[in-house]
Design a protein around this motif. Structure first.
Motif, mmCIF file in Angstrom:
data_model
loop_
_atom_site.group_PDB
_atom_site.id
_atom_site.type_symbol
_atom_site.label_atom_id
_atom_site.label_comp_id
_atom_site.label_asym_id
_atom_site.label_seq_id
_atom_site.Cartn_x
_atom_site.Cartn_y
_atom_site.Cartn_z
ATOM 1 N N ILE A 148 35.762 59.105 31.830
ATOM 2 C CA ILE A 148 37.128 59.577 32.181
ATOM 3 C C ILE A 148 38.083 58.798 32.335
ATOM 4 C CG2 ILE A 148 36.227 61.768 32.496
ATOM 5 C CD1 ILE A 148 35.957 60.787 35.851
ATOM 6 N N SER A 149 37.872 57.745 32.692
ATOM 7 C CA SER A 149 38.853 55.970 32.885
ATOM 8 C C SER A 149 38.375 55.321 31.907
ATOM 9 C CB SER A 149 39.265 56.761 34.183
ATOM 10 O OG SER A 149 38.668 55.208 34.970
ATOM 11 N N LYS A 150 39.986 54.901 31.655
ATOM 12 C CA LYS A 150 39.629 53.376 31.244
ATOM 13 C C LYS A 150 40.709 52.270 31.750
ATOM 14 C CE LYS A 150 40.812 51.190 26.633
ATOM 15 N NZ LYS A 150 41.219 52.100 25.261
ATOM 16 N N THR A 151 40.803 51.150 32.680
ATOM 17 C CA THR A 151 42.063 50.389 33.086
ATOM 18 C C THR A 151 41.110 48.468 32.395
ATOM 19 O OG1 THR A 151 40.833 51.786 35.309
ATOM 20 C CG2 THR A 151 42.138 49.831 35.423
ATOM 21 N N PHE A 152 42.496 48.233 32.286
ATOM 22 C CA PHE A 152 43.095 46.696 31.873
ATOM 23 C C PHE A 152 42.505 46.296 32.311
ATOM 24 C CE2 PHE A 152 45.135 43.686 29.477
ATOM 25 C CZ PHE A 152 43.730 43.046 28.950
ATOM 26 N N LYS A 153 41.318 44.542 31.917
ATOM 27 C CA LYS A 153 41.655 43.912 33.313
ATOM 28 C C LYS A 153 41.567 42.854 32.556
ATOM 29 C CE LYS A 153 39.606 46.595 37.066
ATOM 30 N NZ LYS A 153 39.297 46.422 38.729
ATOM 31 N N VAL B 297 40.590 40.479 30.932
ATOM 32 C CA VAL B 297 38.940 39.717 30.266
ATOM 33 C C VAL B 297 38.302 41.267 29.968
ATOM 34 C CG1 VAL B 297 37.323 38.839 30.043
ATOM 35 C CG2 VAL B 297 39.217 38.208 31.700
ATOM 36 N N HIS B 298 38.098 42.193 29.895
ATOM 37 C CA HIS B 298 37.850 43.313 30.013
ATOM 38 C C HIS B 298 38.242 44.670 29.880
ATOM 39 C CE1 HIS B 298 35.940 42.581 33.982
ATOM 40 N NE2 HIS B 298 36.861 43.692 33.744
ATOM 41 N N TYR B 299 37.256 45.642 29.858
ATOM 42 C CA TYR B 299 38.126 47.449 30.131
ATOM 43 C C TYR B 299 37.140 47.730 31.291
ATOM 44 C CZ TYR B 299 40.997 47.603 26.222
ATOM 45 O OH TYR B 299 41.954 46.830 25.212
ATOM 46 N N GLU B 300 37.143 48.276 31.819
ATOM 47 C CA GLU B 300 36.706 49.325 32.830
ATOM 48 C C GLU B 300 36.882 50.215 32.264
ATOM 49 O OE1 GLU B 300 35.645 47.495 37.850
ATOM 50 O OE2 GLU B 300 36.404 49.743 37.892
ATOM 51 N N TYR B 301 35.773 51.187 32.552
ATOM 52 C CA TYR B 301 35.580 52.588 32.098
ATOM 53 C C TYR B 301 34.864 53.342 33.133
ATOM 54 C CZ TYR B 301 36.521 51.251 27.465
ATOM 55 O OH TYR B 301 37.434 50.869 25.941
ATOM 56 N N VAL B 302 35.443 54.779 33.490
ATOM 57 C CA VAL B 302 34.056 55.486 34.762
ATOM 58 C C VAL B 302 33.394 56.215 33.426
ATOM 59 C CG1 VAL B 302 34.070 56.721 36.260
ATOM 60 C CG2 VAL B 302 35.724 54.743 36.557
ATOM 61 N N VAL C 240 30.131 53.356 36.168
ATOM 62 C CA VAL C 240 31.198 52.010 36.239
ATOM 63 C C VAL C 240 30.536 51.034 34.853
ATOM 64 C CG1 VAL C 240 33.035 50.987 37.398
ATOM 65 C CG2 VAL C 240 31.847 52.158 38.490
ATOM 66 N N ILE C 241 31.310 51.090 34.073
ATOM 67 C CA ILE C 241 31.046 49.883 33.201
ATOM 68 C C ILE C 241 32.278 49.017 32.598
ATOM 69 C CG2 ILE C 241 30.301 50.194 30.710
ATOM 70 C CD1 ILE C 241 30.113 52.967 31.056
ATOM 71 N N GLN C 242 31.822 48.363 32.117
ATOM 72 C CA GLN C 242 32.679 46.670 31.756
ATOM 73 C C GLN C 242 32.319 46.310 30.632
ATOM 74 O OE1 GLN C 242 33.040 44.226 35.274
ATOM 75 N NE2 GLN C 242 34.130 45.266 37.084
#
Lengths: 270, 505
Positions: free
Chosen positions: B315-320, B322-327, B336-338
């Motif tokens: 449901i969500s994706k954030t660029f961090k 080094v990695h992406y953070e997904y929910v 929460v997944i990185q």
């Protein structure tokens, strides 16, 4: 349309006028009077050092001057010794009844100064200390009583600003309680000590009501001399004595300016 | 001397302020040359503990041993430890040189000499000006501020002031250097630099460092050993790796790094169930035991639909960086997944978790237990100074309350439970949190929030210092003033004394 826009600095104009009228002109007048003489016959004013020689050749004047200096210094010292710990206690927030202590010191100031001083004299008399017999002791008591609040307030404000962790830092670095007091607390509160001293020392030297009332007119201070000269119409001589006080204040301020590291931002008038 | 290389040992240290325990039974030893960090949220007692080691606070009970000797009663100036203060605490009336020389000028050093009769004697002397000079210059060199001796401290930047504060402490060659959130006032970049420098300095000097911080990253980067604290109690002691990979409880897991925390049940031998799915794990717990499960976001492997163990919708994706953070939503649970892999959101994807990365912890709270509750004369149970209307007939099976307020059992025996001490138990689900402070029965402040996948576990602390642990679906903020409401019928009561002691004759 007017071209002059309101600027904030215009607000300083009333103060500027006040300053010139009541501070600068009188000071210039004092200096002019101190170094001039008016011939009573011809009414001509001339520049002269007569006042200087007259004042310093009179042993009574010199004696009075030294007594004033001693009483001024003594009063300052005693006020600091009593006021310093009181201010320290007041500045510590853990005591709950600080405001009562503050009130105790402020309350006497609400009573008329002359009445208060006379009452102090009578109280001391009732306790067996007569101003006539012990003029110096009772004058000192009267002075200390009167000037103590002026010592405590500036000390209290500097102590409030003092970072308490500095005391801990000092102890942490190996200073015991006495060393912490002399090497950290005293230097940190020096601005307060200086401003307390200047608020006590000069007024003590130039006041005469307290010494007159408490010492039952057996002690003359510099203030008495000025009053005496002015009462006799000797304006030039009186001004010269006032100038001496001015010079002492100036000397004190220059001497302490370097000690006071606190960066008080004092802008010019504009 | 004891053979151990323990430099300092704290035994059963307690510190009380006006009846409130700030530090509760603190036991710790620190080895010589170690870099130990006290980590915890504000008010956890970490600074108080440090101040007790420094000597600014005296422990209410317990002893502090330095090299085996009790120093708990010594004033700070007699302890061979030095502190770097949070706000530097430099003496503004002195220049840099005098600040650093402050401790040296006071120090008395022991030296031996041979007198006229040829007897070796001990005497104390002060450092000479040359010795002081040499040491001050050396300290300034260590902190890299060699040309700053005669600068006024007020003209220095925050970072420079902090270096001077460090130099002022290490110049005295303390056995332990205490650092109280020394980098807290610096900006991020400066803080990172100073972290590296402090670490290098620790290696070079060989002095034991005890460091206090609330910044978990700082603790992980710098320390040999981390002591995680909460509410004056040690939660876990371990190396940064231990603390991160094997958190002892949900608090540590939540405080150190990001984590997915779920309430779970053991459903078999090395089999745990959460987010509606059974996972193989490596930890052994009793069957049907309620546990907490922690999975680090970077330990979850994200894959295409049906490739992994469980499917869910991203449901969500954030660029961090080094990695992406997904929910991902798995049923009603958030995961929460990185990962560095790119996935499309609003699509079904799957996750799989290595059994080794499922960390299972004993559940901290299963029920709220109030062991100092009592019954007032109106048959209400008083918890945290507030009366709760409960069903007190549960204390005597098959009883009812008569019109006078006495509990009467089947045989007509009357019981008077006024002032009876009881243990009250309330399930986490039976407490309701209400926004308005007046509307509930007891009001308090939210002191902790831990997200457990599909609900939050929050702790409301009342003014009487009683905690209500509540499972709720709604989001709250820390320090919110709220009130709690309890369904009185759901409060379980147990008498502390025998029931027959309350028989009314």
């Amino acid at each position: 349309m007017s071209k002059i826009k309101f600027q904030r600095k215009f607000l300083a104009i009333p103060y500027g006028i006040f300053l010139v009228l009541f501070v600068i002109i009188p000071m210039v007048l004092i200096v002019v009077y101190a170094f001039s003489n008016t011939d009573p016959v011809t009414n001509k004013t001339t520049f002269s050092f007569d006042n200087l020689t007259t004042f310093f050749s009179n042993s009574y004047n010199l004696h009075t001057f030294l007594i004033s200096l001693a009483i001024g210094l003594g009063n300052t010292l005693i006020c600091l010794i009593i006021g310093y710990p009181i201010a320290y206690i007041l500045a510590k927030k853990e005591y709950k009844f600080n405001y009562i202590i503050v009130l105790l010191f402020i309350m006497p100031m609400w009573i008329n100064f002359v009445l208060r001083t006379a009452a102090t004299r009578d109280l001391l008399f009732a306790m067996g200390l007569s101003g006539g017999e012990h003029p110096y002791i009772s004058t000192m008591i009267g002075m200390v009583y009167n000037y103590l609040p002026f010592t405590i307030l500036p000390l209290y404000t500097t102590m409030l600003k003092m970072d308490k962790s500095l005391i801990e830092a000092s102890m942490d670095l190996g200073a015991n309680k006495v060393q912490t007091f002399t090497k950290t607390i005293i230097p940190m509160t020096l601005p307060g000590i200086i401003s307390a001293s200047s608020m006590v020392f000069m007024p003590t030297m130039s006041s005469y009501v307290i010494s007159d009332v408490m010492g039952e007119r057996q002690i003359s201070l510099i203030g008495n001399i000025i009053q005496l000269y002015f009462d006799q119409g000797l304006w030039n001589l009186g001004s010269f004595v006032a100038l001496i006080l001015l010079v002492i204040i100036l000397g004190f301020m220059i001497a302490t300016r370097n000690m006071e590291k606190e960066d008080n931002v004092r802008g010019g008038l504009w | 001397m004891k053979n151990s290389n323990k430099i300092i040992e704290l035994k059963n240290i307690c510190k009380e302020y006006d009846g409130v325990l700030a530090v509760d039974n603190f036991n710790l030893y620190v080895k010589k040359g170690e870099f130990v960090t006290f980590l915890g949220p504000s008010g956890c007692g970490k600074t108080t503990t440090l101040r007790m080691i420094a000597g600014f606070e005296m422990p209410t009970s317990g002893v502090i041993l330095l090299n085996g000797e009790d120093i708990s009663k010594l004033p700070p100036y007699e302890r061979p430890v030095n502190t770097v203060f949070q706000r530097y605490a430099l003496f503004t009336h002195m220049d840099v040189y005098d600040n650093i020389a402050f401790g040296l000028k006071l120090k008395k050093i022991k030296y031996t000499y041979v007198d006229k009769k040829g007897v070796t004697k001990e005497k104390y002397r002060k450092y000479t000006n040359e010795e002081i000079d040499e040491k001050v210059r050396k300290a300034l060199k260590i902190v890299d501020l060699e040309e700053f001796e005669y600068r006024d401290v007020a003209t220095l930047s925050g970072g420079q002031q902090q270096r001077i504060a460090i130099a002022r402490a290490i110049v005295n060659e303390p056995q332990i250097l205490l650092l109280d959130e020394p980098l807290g006032a610096l900006d991020l970049k400066m803080r990172k630099e100073m972290q590296e420098e402090l670490k290098a300095m620790h290696k070079k000097l060989g002095i034991t460092f005890i460091y206090v911080t609330h910044d978990q990253e700082e603790a992980l980067t710098m320390s040999d050993t981390i002591v995680v604290m909460k509410d004056g109690m040690i939660q876990q002691i371990g190396t940064p790796e231990d603390i991160y990979n094997e958190p002892k409880n949900a608090f540590v897991a939540d405080f150190i790094g990001e984590s997915n925390i779920y309430s779970a049940t053991m459903v078999g031998d090395k089999m745990v169930r959460f987010i509606n799915h059974n996972f193989v794990c490596v930890d052994e717990f009793e069957l049907h035991e309620k546990v907490d499960v922690v999975i680090r976001p970077e330990d979850i492997i994200l894959g295409n639909e049906n490739e992994g163990m469980v499917n869910g919708k991203l449901i969500s994706k954030t660029f961090k960086g080094v990695h992406y953070e997904y929910v991902m939503m798995v049923g009603r649970n958030e995961v929460v997944i990185q990962t560095t892999d790119n996935f499309e959101i609003n699509k079904i994807a799957s996750i799989s978790i290595d059994p080794f990365n499922i960390h299972i912890m004993k559940k901290e709270f299963t029920v709220n237990k109030y062991s100092d509750a009592w019954i007032d004369k109106n048959n209400n149970v008083v918890i945290s100074e507030e009366p709760f209307e409960c069903d007190i007939t549960q204390l005597v099976p098959g009883s009812h309350v008569d019109e006078e307020g006495y509990v009467v059992d089947q045989h007509g025996i009357k019981y008077d439970f006024t002032d009876a001490d009881v243990i009250a138990e309330i399930s986490l689900k039976d407490i309701e949190v209400i926004d308005n402070e007046e509307d509930g029965i007891v009001s308090g402040e939210i002191v902790s929030i831990i997200y457990k996948g599909d609900h939050y576990q929050i702790i409301v602390r009342t003014e009487e210092d009683e905690d209500f642990v509540i499972d709720t679906e709604y989001t709250w903020n820390e320090f919110d003033k709220v009130s709690v409401k309890v369904d009185p019928k759901k409060i379980k009561l147990t008498l502390k004394a025998e029931v027959k002691e309350y028989v009314k004759d």
